[in-house]
Design a protein around this motif. Structure first.
Motif, PDB file in Angstrom:
ATOM      1  N   THR A  57       0.826  -1.213   0.000  1.00 49.75           N
ATOM      2  CA  THR A  57       0.000   0.000   0.000  1.00 49.75           C
ATOM      3  C   THR A  57       0.858   1.259   0.000  1.00 49.75           C
ATOM      4  O   THR A  57       1.988   1.265   0.508  1.00 49.75           O
ATOM      5  CB  THR A  57      -0.939   0.025   1.211  1.00 49.75           C
ATOM      6  N   TYR A  58       0.297   2.316  -0.579  1.00 42.02           N
ATOM      7  CA  TYR A  58       0.987   3.591  -0.744  1.00 42.02           C
ATOM      8  C   TYR A  58      -0.013   4.701  -0.462  1.00 42.02           C
ATOM      9  O   TYR A  58      -1.179   4.604  -0.858  1.00 42.02           O
ATOM     10  CB  TYR A  58       1.521   3.721  -2.166  1.00 42.02           C
ATOM     11  N   TYR A  59       0.450   5.763   0.208  1.00 37.93           N
ATOM     12  CA  TYR A  59      -0.449   6.845   0.592  1.00 37.93           C
ATOM     13  C   TYR A  59       0.191   8.200   0.336  1.00 37.93           C
ATOM     14  O   TYR A  59       1.407   8.368   0.459  1.00 37.93           O
ATOM     15  CB  TYR A  59      -0.791   6.747   2.086  1.00 37.93           C
ATOM     16  N   ALA A  60      -0.654   9.160   0.034  1.00 41.57           N
ATOM     17  CA  ALA A  60      -0.213  10.548   0.020  1.00 41.57           C
ATOM     18  C   ALA A  60       0.057  10.982   1.455  1.00 41.57           C
ATOM     19  O   ALA A  60      -0.601  10.514   2.387  1.00 41.57           O
ATOM     20  CB  ALA A  60      -1.290  11.425  -0.610  1.00 41.57           C
ATOM     21  N   ASP A  61       0.995  11.891   1.604  1.00 40.28           N
ATOM     22  CA  ASP A  61       1.340  12.361   2.951  1.00 40.28           C
ATOM     23  C   ASP A  61       0.124  12.950   3.662  1.00 40.28           C
ATOM     24  O   ASP A  61      -0.017  12.821   4.881  1.00 40.28           O
ATOM     25  CB  ASP A  61       2.451  13.410   2.862  1.00 40.28           C
ATOM     26  N   SER A  62      -0.752  13.579   2.903  1.00 39.18           N
ATOM     27  CA  SER A  62      -1.890  14.277   3.493  1.00 39.18           C
ATOM     28  C   SER A  62      -2.919  13.336   4.109  1.00 39.18           C
ATOM     29  O   SER A  62      -3.761  13.779   4.905  1.00 39.18           O
ATOM     30  CB  SER A  62      -2.567  15.146   2.432  1.00 39.18           C
ATOM     31  N   VAL A  63      -2.884  12.051   3.750  1.00 39.86           N
ATOM     32  CA  VAL A  63      -3.874  11.115   4.277  1.00 39.86           C
ATOM     33  C   VAL A  63      -3.235   9.988   5.086  1.00 39.86           C
ATOM     34  O   VAL A  63      -3.951   9.182   5.681  1.00 39.86           O
ATOM     35  CB  VAL A  63      -4.728  10.509   3.146  1.00 39.86           C
ATOM     36  N   GLN A  64      -1.911   9.936   5.086  1.00 36.53           N
ATOM     37  CA  GLN A  64      -1.217   8.878   5.823  1.00 36.53           C
ATOM     38  C   GLN A  64      -1.667   8.862   7.280  1.00 36.53           C
ATOM     39  O   GLN A  64      -1.709   9.898   7.943  1.00 36.53           O
ATOM     40  CB  GLN A  64       0.301   9.118   5.744  1.00 36.53           C
ATOM     41  N   GLY A  65      -2.019   7.671   7.765  1.00 34.56           N
ATOM     42  CA  GLY A  65      -2.457   7.537   9.146  1.00 34.56           C
ATOM     43  C   GLY A  65      -3.943   7.767   9.357  1.00 34.56           C
ATOM     44  O   GLY A  65      -4.480   7.445  10.423  1.00 34.56           O
ATOM     45  N   ARG A  66      -4.624   8.312   8.359  1.00 35.02           N
ATOM     46  CA  ARG A  66      -6.074   8.546   8.471  1.00 35.02           C
ATOM     47  C   ARG A  66      -6.862   7.653   7.510  1.00 35.02           C
ATOM     48  O   ARG A  66      -7.983   7.239   7.831  1.00 35.02           O
ATOM     49  CB  ARG A  66      -6.401  10.007   8.170  1.00 35.02           C
ATOM     50  N   PHE A  67      -6.309   7.383   6.340  1.00 31.75           N
ATOM     51  CA  PHE A  67      -6.986   6.581   5.325  1.00 31.75           C
ATOM     52  C   PHE A  67      -6.314   5.213   5.222  1.00 31.75           C
ATOM     53  O   PHE A  67      -5.099   5.084   5.401  1.00 31.75           O
ATOM     54  CB  PHE A  67      -6.910   7.257   3.962  1.00 31.75           C
ATOM     55  N   THR A  68      -7.126   4.209   4.879  1.00 35.10           N
ATOM     56  CA  THR A  68      -6.605   2.866   4.667  1.00 35.10           C
ATOM     57  C   THR A  68      -7.200   2.280   3.395  1.00 35.10           C
ATOM     58  O   THR A  68      -8.429   2.254   3.249  1.00 35.10           O
ATOM     59  CB  THR A  68      -6.946   1.945   5.852  1.00 35.10           C
ATOM     60  N   ILE A  69      -6.348   1.835   2.509  1.00 36.04           N
ATOM     61  CA  ILE A  69      -6.798   1.179   1.284  1.00 36.04           C
ATOM     62  C   ILE A  69      -6.671  -0.327   1.454  1.00 36.04           C
ATOM     63  O   ILE A  69      -5.713  -0.821   2.070  1.00 36.04           O
ATOM     64  CB  ILE A  69      -6.002   1.675   0.051  1.00 36.04           C
ATOM     65  N   SER A  70      -7.641  -1.041   0.926  1.00 35.54           N
ATOM     66  CA  SER A  70      -7.614  -2.505   0.995  1.00 35.54           C
ATOM     67  C   SER A  70      -8.348  -3.052  -0.217  1.00 35.54           C
ATOM     68  O   SER A  70      -9.042  -2.309  -0.919  1.00 35.54           O
ATOM     69  CB  SER A  70      -8.245  -3.008   2.290  1.00 35.54           C
ATOM     70  N   ARG A  71      -8.199  -4.347  -0.449  1.00 37.11           N
ATOM     71  CA  ARG A  71      -8.876  -4.954  -1.594  1.00 37.11           C
ATOM     72  C   ARG A  71      -9.381  -6.338  -1.225  1.00 37.11           C
ATOM     73  O   ARG A  71      -8.814  -7.011  -0.361  1.00 37.11           O
ATOM     74  CB  ARG A  71      -7.936  -5.037  -2.799  1.00 37.11           C
ATOM     75  N   ASP A  72     -10.458  -6.733  -1.894  1.00 39.00           N
ATOM     76  CA  ASP A  72     -11.018  -8.071  -1.747  1.00 39.00           C
ATOM     77  C   ASP A  72     -11.150  -8.632  -3.158  1.00 39.00           C
ATOM     78  O   ASP A  72     -12.107  -8.305  -3.871  1.00 39.00           O
ATOM     79  CB  ASP A  72     -12.375  -8.000  -1.039  1.00 39.00           C
ATOM     80  N   ASN A  73     -10.201  -9.439  -3.547  1.00 39.32           N
ATOM     81  CA  ASN A  73     -10.190  -9.941  -4.921  1.00 39.32           C
ATOM     82  C   ASN A  73     -11.380 -10.856  -5.207  1.00 39.32           C
ATOM     83  O   ASN A  73     -11.839 -10.948  -6.349  1.00 39.32           O
ATOM     84  CB  ASN A  73      -8.885 -10.666  -5.207  1.00 39.32           C
ATOM     85  N   ALA A  74     -11.885 -11.530  -4.195  1.00 37.97           N
ATOM     86  CA  ALA A  74     -13.046 -12.399  -4.393  1.00 37.97           C
ATOM     87  C   ALA A  74     -14.288 -11.601  -4.768  1.00 37.97           C
ATOM     88  O   ALA A  74     -15.199 -12.117  -5.426  1.00 37.97           O
ATOM     89  CB  ALA A  74     -13.306 -13.214  -3.144  1.00 37.97           C
ATOM     90  N   LYS A  75     -14.313 -10.337  -4.346  1.00 38.25           N
ATOM     91  CA  LYS A  75     -15.449  -9.452  -4.641  1.00 38.25           C
ATOM     92  C   LYS A  75     -15.126  -8.430  -5.715  1.00 38.25           C
ATOM     93  O   LYS A  75     -15.944  -7.546  -5.987  1.00 38.25           O
ATOM     94  CB  LYS A  75     -15.899  -8.746  -3.362  1.00 38.25           C
ATOM     95  N   ASN A  76     -13.927  -8.507  -6.293  1.00 36.01           N
ATOM     96  CA  ASN A  76     -13.510  -7.533  -7.320  1.00 36.01           C
ATOM     97  C   ASN A  76     -13.652  -6.100  -6.816  1.00 36.01           C
ATOM     98  O   ASN A  76     -14.060  -5.208  -7.574  1.00 36.01           O
ATOM     99  CB  ASN A  76     -14.329  -7.706  -8.608  1.00 36.01           C
ATOM    100  N   THR A  77     -13.313  -5.876  -5.569  1.00 38.19           N
ATOM    101  CA  THR A  77     -13.591  -4.584  -4.938  1.00 38.19           C
ATOM    102  C   THR A  77     -12.367  -4.061  -4.197  1.00 38.19           C
ATOM    103  O   THR A  77     -11.654  -4.825  -3.541  1.00 38.19           O
ATOM    104  CB  THR A  77     -14.773  -4.694  -3.980  1.00 38.19           C
ATOM    105  N   VAL A  78     -12.155  -2.761  -4.323  1.00 32.08           N
ATOM    106  CA  VAL A  78     -11.149  -2.059  -3.537  1.00 32.08           C
ATOM    107  C   VAL A  78     -11.869  -1.050  -2.653  1.00 32.08           C
ATOM    108  O   VAL A  78     -12.886  -0.480  -3.048  1.00 32.08           O
ATOM    109  CB  VAL A  78     -10.102  -1.375  -4.440  1.00 32.08           C
ATOM    110  N   TYR A  79     -11.364  -0.869  -1.445  1.00 28.37           N
ATOM    111  CA  TYR A  79     -11.987  -0.002  -0.460  1.00 28.37           C
ATOM    112  C   TYR A  79     -11.040   1.126  -0.071  1.00 28.37           C
ATOM    113  O   TYR A  79      -9.818   0.986  -0.124  1.00 28.37           O
ATOM    114  CB  TYR A  79     -12.349  -0.794   0.797  1.00 28.37           C
ATOM    115  N   LEU A  80     -11.632   2.226   0.366  1.00 27.61           N
ATOM    116  CA  LEU A  80     -10.867   3.307   0.970  1.00 27.61           C
ATOM    117  C   LEU A  80     -11.591   3.702   2.250  1.00 27.61           C
ATOM    118  O   LEU A  80     -12.645   4.325   2.203  1.00 27.61           O
ATOM    119  CB  LEU A  80     -10.727   4.499   0.035  1.00 27.61           C
ATOM    120  N   GLN A  81     -11.030   3.290   3.375  1.00 29.26           N
ATOM    121  CA  GLN A  81     -11.575   3.675   4.675  1.00 29.26           C
ATOM    122  C   GLN A  81     -10.969   5.020   5.054  1.00 29.26           C
ATOM    123  O   GLN A  81      -9.745   5.151   5.145  1.00 29.26           O
ATOM    124  CB  GLN A  81     -11.223   2.623   5.736  1.00 29.26           C
TER     125      GLN A  81
END
Length: 123
Positions: A57-81
């Protein structure tokens, strides 16, 4: 061709949270790196976060520590918390898919884009 559809945007107060989802149309989803970008009115599009095919995973400095990216390949879905949201996070958020370049922070690296979902953070 890959179609991407985002959901989960909305209006939230500062300090609140939202989770964005992006679902891809193809079962080869796992072969793509996925990114989130955002564009605020009058500003250029900017990189937010990316996740590689191997789940790095990679983040912009402005969101590091606040946003989390994840993926579920079984659902063909990527998330941004998105937590601890700030008014400056207000923008249209778009997901994108790329297969070859490995340069995740550049929008030009991505082959396919969703139409975007609006996130508005009130103060």
């Amino acid at each position: 061709q890959v179609q991407l559809v985002e959901s989960g945007g909305g209006l939230v107060q500062a300090g609140g949270s939202l989770r964005l989802s992006c679902t891809a149309s193809r079962r080869t989803f796992s072969s793509y790196a996925m990114g989130w970008f955002r564009q605020a009115p009058g500003k250029e599009r900017e990189f937010v976060a990316a996740i590689s095919r191997s789940d790095s995973t990679y983040y912009a400095d402005s969101v590091q520590g606040r946003f989390t990216i994840s993926r579920d390949n079984a659902k063909n879905t990527v998330y941004l918390q998105m937590n601890s949201l700030k008014p400056e996070d207000t923008a249209v958020y778009s997901c994108a898919a790329e297969r070859t370049s490995g340069i995740y922070y550049q929008g030009s690296s991505y082959d396919y884009w969703g139409q975007g979902t609006q996130v508005t953070v009130s103060s």
